[in-house]
Design a protein around this motif. Sequence first.
Motif, PDB file in Angstrom:
ATOM      1  N   VAL A  35     138.094 -10.329 -85.011  1.00 37.03           N
ATOM      2  CA  VAL A  35     136.998 -11.277 -84.798  1.00 37.03           C
ATOM      3  C   VAL A  35     136.780 -12.149 -86.033  1.00 37.03           C
ATOM      4  O   VAL A  35     136.613 -13.366 -85.916  1.00 37.03           O
ATOM      5  N   LEU A  36     136.792 -11.539 -87.210  1.00 43.29           N
ATOM      6  CA  LEU A  36     136.556 -12.308 -88.431  1.00 43.29           C
ATOM      7  C   LEU A  36     137.655 -13.324 -88.713  1.00 43.29           C
ATOM      8  O   LEU A  36     137.425 -14.310 -89.417  1.00 43.29           O
ATOM      9  N   ALA A  37     138.839 -13.120 -88.155  1.00 43.10           N
ATOM     10  CA  ALA A  37     139.950 -14.051 -88.366  1.00 43.10           C
ATOM     11  C   ALA A  37     139.829 -15.301 -87.493  1.00 43.10           C
ATOM     12  O   ALA A  37     140.556 -16.272 -87.712  1.00 43.10           O
ATOM     13  N   LYS A  38     138.931 -15.311 -86.533  1.00 40.61           N
ATOM     14  CA  LYS A  38     138.790 -16.448 -85.624  1.00 40.61           C
ATOM     15  C   LYS A  38     137.804 -17.467 -86.208  1.00 40.61           C
ATOM     16  O   LYS A  38     136.820 -17.103 -86.841  1.00 40.61           O
ATOM     17  N   PRO A  39     138.061 -18.757 -85.951  1.00 41.94           N
ATOM     18  CA  PRO A  39     137.119 -19.780 -86.431  1.00 41.94           C
ATOM     19  C   PRO A  39     135.824 -19.758 -85.616  1.00 41.94           C
ATOM     20  O   PRO A  39     135.818 -19.350 -84.444  1.00 41.94           O
ATOM     21  N   LEU A  40     134.744 -20.212 -86.212  1.00 39.44           N
ATOM     22  CA  LEU A  40     133.454 -20.247 -85.513  1.00 39.44           C
ATOM     23  C   LEU A  40     133.522 -21.097 -84.253  1.00 39.44           C
ATOM     24  O   LEU A  40     132.838 -20.801 -83.270  1.00 39.44           O
ATOM     25  N   ALA A  41     134.367 -22.118 -84.247  1.00 40.80           N
ATOM     26  CA  ALA A  41     134.496 -22.972 -83.068  1.00 40.80           C
ATOM     27  C   ALA A  41     134.969 -22.171 -81.845  1.00 40.80           C
ATOM     28  O   ALA A  41     134.585 -22.481 -80.718  1.00 40.80           O
ATOM     29  N   HIS A  42     135.768 -21.155 -82.060  1.00 46.69           N
ATOM     30  CA  HIS A  42     136.233 -20.296 -80.970  1.00 46.69           C
ATOM     31  C   HIS A  42     135.039 -19.654 -80.264  1.00 46.69           C
ATOM     32  O   HIS A  42     134.951 -19.655 -79.033  1.00 46.69           O
ATOM     33  N   PHE A  43     134.106 -19.128 -81.046  1.00 52.50           N
ATOM     34  CA  PHE A  43     132.942 -18.446 -80.477  1.00 52.50           C
ATOM     35  C   PHE A  43     131.954 -19.435 -79.872  1.00 52.50           C
ATOM     36  O   PHE A  43     131.331 -19.144 -78.853  1.00 52.50           O
ATOM     37  N   ALA A  44     131.835 -20.613 -80.475  1.00 50.61           N
ATOM     38  CA  ALA A  44     130.965 -21.638 -79.905  1.00 50.61           C
ATOM     39  C   ALA A  44     131.458 -22.043 -78.520  1.00 50.61           C
ATOM     40  O   ALA A  44     130.659 -22.176 -77.581  1.00 50.61           O
ATOM     41  N   ALA A  45     132.770 -22.186 -78.369  1.00 53.01           N
ATOM     42  CA  ALA A  45     133.339 -22.550 -77.065  1.00 53.01           C
ATOM     43  C   ALA A  45     133.138 -21.429 -76.047  1.00 53.01           C
ATOM     44  O   ALA A  45     132.782 -21.683 -74.890  1.00 53.01           O
ATOM     45  N   ARG A  46     133.348 -20.196 -76.460  1.00 53.10           N
ATOM     46  CA  ARG A  46     133.146 -19.066 -75.548  1.00 53.10           C
ATOM     47  C   ARG A  46     131.688 -18.964 -75.126  1.00 53.10           C
ATOM     48  O   ARG A  46     131.385 -18.713 -73.959  1.00 53.10           O
ATOM     49  N   ASN A  47     130.776 -19.134 -76.086  1.00 52.58           N
ATOM     50  CA  ASN A  47     129.347 -19.070 -75.764  1.00 52.58           C
ATOM     51  C   ASN A  47     128.942 -20.201 -74.832  1.00 52.58           C
ATOM     52  O   ASN A  47     128.128 -20.000 -73.923  1.00 52.58           O
ATOM     53  N   ALA A  48     129.503 -21.390 -75.028  1.00 49.73           N
ATOM     54  CA  ALA A  48     129.197 -22.520 -74.148  1.00 49.73           C
ATOM     55  C   ALA A  48     129.669 -22.224 -72.729  1.00 49.73           C
ATOM     56  O   ALA A  48     128.963 -22.532 -71.756  1.00 49.73           O
ATOM     57  N   ALA A  49     130.837 -21.634 -72.595  1.00 50.69           N
ATOM     58  CA  ALA A  49     131.360 -21.290 -71.266  1.00 50.69           C
ATOM     59  C   ALA A  49     130.478 -20.236 -70.592  1.00 50.69           C
ATOM     60  O   ALA A  49     130.203 -20.326 -69.389  1.00 50.69           O
ATOM     61  N   LYS A  50     130.024 -19.251 -71.368  1.00 42.53           N
ATOM     62  CA  LYS A  50     129.147 -18.224 -70.800  1.00 42.53           C
ATOM     63  C   LYS A  50     127.805 -18.823 -70.387  1.00 42.53           C
ATOM     64  O   LYS A  50     127.258 -18.476 -69.333  1.00 42.53           O
ATOM     65  N   LYS A  51     127.292 -19.724 -71.208  1.00 42.96           N
ATOM     66  CA  LYS A  51     126.029 -20.380 -70.873  1.00 42.96           C
ATOM     67  C   LYS A  51     126.185 -21.185 -69.592  1.00 42.96           C
ATOM     68  O   LYS A  51     125.336 -21.119 -68.701  1.00 42.96           O
ATOM     69  N   ALA A  52     127.292 -21.926 -69.473  1.00 41.92           N
ATOM     70  CA  ALA A  52     127.537 -22.728 -68.275  1.00 41.92           C
ATOM     71  C   ALA A  52     127.661 -21.850 -67.031  1.00 41.92           C
ATOM     72  O   ALA A  52     127.303 -22.273 -65.929  1.00 41.92           O
ATOM     73  N   ALA A  53     128.147 -20.621 -67.220  1.00 46.53           N
ATOM     74  CA  ALA A  53     128.288 -19.690 -66.096  1.00 46.53           C
ATOM     75  C   ALA A  53     126.981 -18.962 -65.786  1.00 46.53           C
ATOM     76  O   ALA A  53     126.925 -18.164 -64.854  1.00 46.53           O
TER      77      ALA A  53
END
Length: 105
Positions: free
Chosen positions: A74-92
């Motif tokens: 998880v720490l190796a991933k950029p913050l943008a990765h999590f922002a995109a995932r959170n946006a998709a979850k919010k949209a769902a």
Amino acid sequence: MQQRGIRLAEEAIETAQACGCDPAMLHRLIDHIYAKPVGELAQELGGLGVTLLALAEAAGLGADEAERREVQRVLAKPLAHFAARNAAKKAAGFHTSAATDPADR
């Protein structure tokens, strides 16, 4: 708190899926649990921890090692990765608040 609970449920469901659990059983389990009185958070967290350790043991895995590897991943991933995932979850429809605290992401 609700957003963290949803994330915990998501991980628990994904774990159950990886164990080969029947999704229909999980749907029935949710109804069964929600029909009972609400538990106390500290006790439920303790039960969660004990159950996690028991599952790891049954699978022949080390819970601490699995956690260490996941934290590194998880720490190796950029913050943008999590922002995109959170946006998709919010949209769902799986977002309970406009989280501004990084702990809520």
